[in-house]
Write an enzyme that holds these catalytic residues in place. Structure first.
Site, PDB file in Angstrom:
ATOM      1  N   MET A 135       1.583   5.306   1.211  1.00 50.73           N
ATOM      2  CA  MET A 135       1.305   6.314   2.317  1.00 50.73           C
ATOM      3  C   MET A 135       1.695   7.782   1.884  1.00 50.73           C
ATOM      4  O   MET A 135       2.826   7.806   1.233  1.00 50.73           O
ATOM      5  CB  MET A 135       2.093   5.798   3.663  1.00 50.73           C
ATOM      6  CG  MET A 135       1.666   6.640   4.895  1.00 50.73           C
ATOM      7  SD  MET A 135       2.728   5.629   6.282  1.00 50.73           S
ATOM      8  CE  MET A 135       2.286   6.806   7.485  1.00 50.73           C
ATOM      9  N   SER A 193       1.646   7.817  12.398  1.00 51.58           N
ATOM     10  CA  SER A 193       0.603   7.200  11.789  1.00 51.58           C
ATOM     11  C   SER A 193      -0.884   7.765  11.918  1.00 51.58           C
ATOM     12  O   SER A 193      -1.662   8.376  11.262  1.00 51.58           O
ATOM     13  CB  SER A 193       0.691   5.818  11.769  1.00 51.58           C
ATOM     14  OG  SER A 193      -0.483   5.056  11.142  1.00 51.58           O
ATOM     15  N   LYS A 206       2.268  11.751   4.129  1.00 58.25           N
ATOM     16  CA  LYS A 206       1.980  12.376   5.353  1.00 58.25           C
ATOM     17  C   LYS A 206       1.390  13.537   5.062  1.00 58.25           C
ATOM     18  O   LYS A 206       1.529  14.306   4.121  1.00 58.25           O
ATOM     19  CB  LYS A 206       3.691  12.644   5.862  1.00 58.25           C
ATOM     20  CG  LYS A 206       4.290  11.386   6.345  1.00 58.25           C
ATOM     21  CD  LYS A 206       4.188  10.923   7.711  1.00 58.25           C
ATOM     22  CE  LYS A 206       4.785   9.580   8.043  1.00 58.25           C
ATOM     23  NZ  LYS A 206       6.241   9.748   8.150  1.00 58.25           N
ATOM     24  N   TYR A 223       0.823  -1.376  -0.160  1.00 60.87           N
ATOM     25  CA  TYR A 223      -0.074   0.090  -0.073  1.00 60.87           C
ATOM     26  C   TYR A 223       0.977   1.221   0.114  1.00 60.87           C
ATOM     27  O   TYR A 223       2.123   1.343   0.383  1.00 60.87           O
ATOM     28  CB  TYR A 223      -1.031   0.009   1.163  1.00 60.87           C
ATOM     29  CG  TYR A 223      -0.416  -0.015   2.593  1.00 60.87           C
ATOM     30  CD1 TYR A 223       0.305  -1.382   2.974  1.00 60.87           C
ATOM     31  CD2 TYR A 223      -0.142   1.017   3.457  1.00 60.87           C
ATOM     32  CE1 TYR A 223       0.692  -1.352   4.341  1.00 60.87           C
ATOM     33  CE2 TYR A 223       0.347   1.210   4.611  1.00 60.87           C
ATOM     34  CZ  TYR A 223       0.921  -0.176   4.868  1.00 60.87           C
ATOM     35  OH  TYR A 223       1.536  -0.309   6.220  1.00 60.87           O
ATOM     36  N   HIS A 225       8.353   4.901  15.672  1.00 59.42           N
ATOM     37  CA  HIS A 225       8.187   4.105  14.767  1.00 59.42           C
ATOM     38  C   HIS A 225       8.951   2.835  14.493  1.00 59.42           C
ATOM     39  O   HIS A 225       8.440   1.677  14.277  1.00 59.42           O
ATOM     40  CB  HIS A 225       7.846   4.899  13.246  1.00 59.42           C
ATOM     41  CG  HIS A 225       7.850   3.960  12.179  1.00 59.42           C
ATOM     42  ND1 HIS A 225       6.510   3.596  11.714  1.00 59.42           N
ATOM     43  CD2 HIS A 225       8.540   3.771  11.198  1.00 59.42           C
ATOM     44  CE1 HIS A 225       6.626   3.057  10.607  1.00 59.42           C
ATOM     45  NE2 HIS A 225       7.914   2.933  10.177  1.00 59.42           N
TER      46      HIS A 225
HETATM   47  O1  76R Z   1      15.171   1.876  12.791  1.00 64.98           O
HETATM   48  C1  76R Z   1      15.880   1.967  11.670  1.00 64.98           C
HETATM   49  O2  76R Z   1      16.978   2.271  11.643  1.00 64.98           O
HETATM   50  C2  76R Z   1      14.672   2.542  10.792  1.00 64.98           C
HETATM   51  C3  76R Z   1      13.685   3.311  11.186  1.00 64.98           C
HETATM   52  C4  76R Z   1      12.408   3.375  10.175  1.00 64.98           C
HETATM   53  C5  76R Z   1      12.244   4.355   9.276  1.00 64.98           C
HETATM   54  C6  76R Z   1      13.077   5.781   9.174  1.00 64.98           C
HETATM   55  C7  76R Z   1      11.454   2.591   9.982  1.00 64.98           C
HETATM   56  C8  76R Z   1      11.215   1.198  10.566  1.00 64.98           C
HETATM   57  N1  76R Z   1      10.709   2.953   8.926  1.00 64.98           N
HETATM   58  C9  76R Z   1      11.093   4.259   8.512  1.00 64.98           C
HETATM   59  C10 76R Z   1      10.541   4.990   7.515  1.00 64.98           C
HETATM   60 MN1  76R Z   1       9.004   2.193   8.535  1.00 64.98          MN
HETATM   61  N2  76R Z   1       7.243   1.293   7.881  1.00 64.98           N
HETATM   62  C11 76R Z   1       6.102   1.944   7.341  1.00 64.98           C
HETATM   63  C12 76R Z   1       5.085   1.256   7.488  1.00 64.98           C
HETATM   64  O3  76R Z   1       0.868   1.615   8.271  1.00 64.98           O
HETATM   65  C13 76R Z   1       1.737   2.406   8.821  1.00 64.98           C
HETATM   66  O4  76R Z   1       1.096   3.062   9.641  1.00 64.98           O
HETATM   67  C14 76R Z   1       2.969   2.530   8.379  1.00 64.98           C
HETATM   68  C15 76R Z   1       3.601   1.695   7.045  1.00 64.98           C
HETATM   69  C16 76R Z   1       5.420   0.103   8.201  1.00 64.98           C
HETATM   70  C17 76R Z   1       4.663  -1.160   8.324  1.00 64.98           C
HETATM   71  C18 76R Z   1       6.776  -0.118   8.306  1.00 64.98           C
HETATM   72  C19 76R Z   1       7.384  -1.034   9.059  1.00 64.98           C
HETATM   73  N3  76R Z   1       8.473   3.728   7.460  1.00 64.98           N
HETATM   74  C20 76R Z   1       9.357   4.759   7.084  1.00 64.98           C
HETATM   75  C21 76R Z   1       8.612   5.704   6.144  1.00 64.98           C
HETATM   76  C22 76R Z   1       9.086   7.197   5.742  1.00 64.98           C
HETATM   77  C23 76R Z   1       8.646   8.202   6.637  1.00 64.98           C
HETATM   78  C24 76R Z   1       9.383   9.597   6.389  1.00 64.98           C
HETATM   79  O5  76R Z   1      10.730   9.756   5.878  1.00 64.98           O
HETATM   80  O6  76R Z   1       8.589  10.651   6.803  1.00 64.98           O
HETATM   81  C25 76R Z   1       7.393   5.274   6.071  1.00 64.98           C
HETATM   82  C26 76R Z   1       6.347   5.937   5.083  1.00 64.98           C
HETATM   83  C27 76R Z   1       7.354   4.072   6.753  1.00 64.98           C
HETATM   84  C28 76R Z   1       6.252   3.426   6.893  1.00 64.98           C
HETATM   85  N4  76R Z   1       9.206   0.466   9.478  1.00 64.98           N
HETATM   86  C29 76R Z   1      10.259   0.347  10.331  1.00 64.98           C
HETATM   87  C30 76R Z   1       8.613  -0.623   9.539  1.00 64.98           C
HETATM   88  C31 76R Z   1       9.292  -1.772  10.274  1.00 64.98           C
HETATM   89  C32 76R Z   1       9.034  -3.116  10.529  1.00 64.98           C
HETATM   90  C33 76R Z   1      10.356  -0.941  11.001  1.00 64.98           C
HETATM   91  C34 76R Z   1      11.647  -1.593  11.727  1.00 64.98           C
HETATM   92  C35 76R Z   1      12.518  -2.515  11.080  1.00 64.98           C
HETATM   93  C36 76R Z   1      13.753  -1.715   9.957  1.00 64.98           C
HETATM   94  O7  76R Z   1      14.318  -1.097  10.551  1.00 64.98           O
HETATM   95  O8  76R Z   1      13.408  -1.637   8.733  1.00 64.98           O
END
Ligand code: 76R
Length: 243
Positions: free
Chosen positions: A142, A218, A144, A140, A167
């Site tokens: 997203m 979110s 902001k 999906y 997050h």
């Molecule tokens: O921990 C870290 O080093 C990375 C932190 C992190 C960032 C910066 C992170 C972790 N995400 C980041 C950015 Mn994410 N993420 C989503 C969704 O449905 C929803 O509400 C949100 C959809 C999921 C399921 C998810 C999962 N993430 C982002 C961004 C960009 C935002 C911006 O720049 O403003 C979006 C839109 C987004 C959305 N995120 C994680 C996860 C998971 C499982 C993690 C932890 C594991 C990891 O570090 O990969």
């Protein structure tokens, strides 16, 4: 006034959803069907070679519901490479019974909100992902919010950083049971991000998305597209769909 967070980008990403006109498919002669199946298999084998060579990756899933029947996700080094793959797919015989219902063009992205260093293997794994062949996919988009007092892009960096750390804390435990890839589409497509989650347990999609709904990032700022979920098209499923 806010300031853009540094990001690093990797492969370009194309998500495509297609509906299949089964009545048209059923009108195909047996030999035409066989040709269509063989061409599609050869196309998927080419994607698999790219994936094995770590020059890109892909996913091919059977979508649930009216939003489409097939989800094809391709990751490749450039936009023009993606366009080539797309053209190749559209020229397959099977494409004559497919109607595209959705697409999203973006690029894999990792931001510096949480990471102190972006030139580490962990980041590379996100930028050049080896997409796992998990049983289920959830995709999906997203964006902001930018409305009145709820404007993500007007927030100071520390404030956004605090929410993104929160997050990350919510998300990290889920990495034991799913993989998540964030792709950025700002300037490339209509939504700001694409979220692609893969797991062998589809209930984990519900759990993580519900968990994240309570995060400020979110709850206050998240706007979401339609959700696409599906099951991997392995050999057995390929035969079932394209019989
Ligand atoms: O921990 C870290 O080093 C990375 C932190 C992190 C960032 C910066 C992170 C972790 N995400 C980041 C950015 Mn994410 N993420 C989503 C969704 O449905 C929803 O509400 C949100 C959809 C999921 C399921 C998810 C999962 N993430 C982002 C961004 C960009 C935002 C911006 O720049 O403003 C979006 C839109 C987004 C959305 N995120 C994680 C996860 C998971 C499982 C993690 C932890 C594991 C990891 O570090 O990969």
């Amino acid at each position: 006034m806010g300031k853009a967070i540094p990001t690093v980008e990797g492969w370009h990403s194309q998500h495509m959803v297609f509906s299949m006109d089964f009545s048209a498919w059923n009108c195909f002669e047996a030999a035409e069907k066989e040709k269509a199946r063989a061409e599609l298999k050869a196309f998927l084998a080419e994607l698999e070679s790219m994936h094995q060579a770590k020059e890109g990756s892909y996913a091919f899933y059977d979508v649930n519901g009216y939003k489409g029947d097939l989800l094809l996700w391709i990751l490749a080094p450039s936009l023009d490479e993606l366009a080539k793959w797309e053209r190749k797919f559209r020229r397959l015989t099977i494409a004559s019974v497919l109607v595209q219902t959705y697409s999203y063009t973006s690029v894999t992205e990792v931001s510096a909100y949480v990471k102190a260093k972006l030139d580490v293997p962990e980041v590379d794994a996100k930028l050049y992902p080896c997409v796992p062949k998990d049983k289920y996919i959830c995709f999906y988009n997203m964006t902001k919010k930018r409305e009145g007092n709820d404007n993500w892009f007007m927030l100071p960096q520390e404030e956004r950083g605090r929410m993104m750390r929160e997050h990350g804390i919510t998300g990290r435990p889920y990495l034991e049971i799913l993989s998540e890839f964030t792709t950025g589409g700002v300037g490339l497509d209509d939504w700001e991000w694409g979220v692609t989650i893969l797991s062998d347990d589809d209930i984990q999609f519900k759990k993580i998305v519900y968990d994240m709904r309570f995060e400020e990032a979110s709850a206050r700022y998240g706007i979401f597209s339609d959700f696409y979920v599906g099951t991997i098209i392995d050999d057995a499923r390929f035969e079932e769909i394209f019989q």
